[in-house]
Write a protein that holds these residues in place. Structure first.
Motif, PDB file in Angstrom:
ATOM      1  N   ARG A 128       0.823  -1.258   0.149  1.00 12.18           N
ATOM      2  CA  ARG A 128       0.008   0.021  -0.007  1.00 12.18           C
ATOM      3  C   ARG A 128       1.138   1.341  -0.004  1.00 12.18           C
ATOM      4  N   GLU A 210      -5.299  -0.612  -6.740  1.00  8.45           N
ATOM      5  CA  GLU A 210      -4.619  -0.751  -5.559  1.00  8.45           C
ATOM      6  C   GLU A 210      -5.070  -1.894  -4.706  1.00  8.45           C
ATOM      7  N   THR A 214      -2.960  -5.284  -3.766  1.00 11.40           N
ATOM      8  CA  THR A 214      -2.443  -5.591  -2.523  1.00 11.40           C
ATOM      9  C   THR A 214      -3.087  -6.971  -1.765  1.00 11.40           C
TER      10      THR A 214
END
Length: 258
Positions: A128, A210, A214
């Motif tokens: 992140r 994202e 992740t």
């Protein structure tokens, strides 16, 4: 009250961070009080603009005045946050390296997470950060050779601490029978390398999401180390670990005989 005392302040540049002086402070004066939220806002903008300018013009080709102009504050006001370019670079390096380390330390102290849960959270933290602040990490890597000696030492110490933390989590997972018996340090280097590389290819707002990236990286890290579901410790302690090791050796011998 005279008309001059009612004069409105000049409008601030669009998108610029709030002036460090705050309401009622003369431009360039040291602010009497800066709230934590405002300080964080200005410091984050300072890091972002410094990172951009250092990458575009190089460290030597960027002045504090350039950074102040990019933020939308005066150079004297910028001095409230940083006194020199060297100090700014030090702050940037510390923010990039110690930020994840502090989060990892807090994470491993949580008693409700086993090694698998801790490894997942570690990957999520690092990926992140690399996905949301890729330019800062890339600048740090490119500037390694130019860092002052004392800053290089602090940077190396932080990296070693992160590696040690991840390796210990993997070692805990091996002892608990959750992870395969591998070299924990090598495995930790592999996990960190995979996570750090995100800073070089992830494109915020592009095709990659994202959260999805992740989650996938966390699953990949766990899958690379996790034992098969049927192959876990039969009990606790060294005897259980030896029993599992004998099973692995028996399996290897059978493969060699085939």
């Amino acid at each position: 009250m005279t008309s001059s005392s009612r004069r409105k302040p000049a409008p601030r540049k669009a998108g610029a961070a709030p002036r460090a002086g705050g309401n009622g402070a003369a431009e360039g004066d040291k602010p009497a009080r800066v709230t934590t939220a405002r300080r964080e806002l200005v410091e984050n903008e300072m890091y972002e603009q410094a990172t951009r300018l250092f990458a575009e013009r190089g460290f030597a080709g960027t002045s504090l005045q350039d950074i102040a102009d990019a933020i939308g504050i005066t150079r004297p006001a910028l001095y409230y946050y940083v006194k020199s370019k060297d100090e700014l670079l030090a702050k940037l390096v510390t923010e990039v390296t110690n930020g994840p380390l502090n989060e990892l330390k807090e994470l491993v102290e949580q008693a409700d997470l086993d090694a698998v849960g801790q490894l997942r959270a570690i990957v999520e933290i690092i990926v992140r950060r690399r996905a949301t602040q890729p330019a800062r990490f890339r600048l740090l890597i490119r500037s390694e050779a130019e860092l002052p000696e004392e800053l290089t030492a602090a940077y190396d110490e932080s990296r070693r601490a992160v590696l040690k933390t991840v390796a210990e989590v993997i070692e805990d997972g091996i002892r608990a029978g959750q992870f395969r018996p591998v070299d924990a340090r090598v495995a930790a280097l592999g996990v960190l390398g995979m996570c750090n590389w995100v800073a070089w290819w992830f494109n915020p707002g592009g095709r990659d999401n994202e959260e999805a990236v992740t989650d996938q990286f966390a699953e990949m890290a766990i899958a690379a180390l996790r034992r098969a579901d049927h192959h876990t410790l039969d009990g606790e302690g060294p005897q259980a670990a030896l029993k599992m090791l004998r099973q692995d050796l028996d399996h290897l011998e059978r493969l060699l005989k085939d």
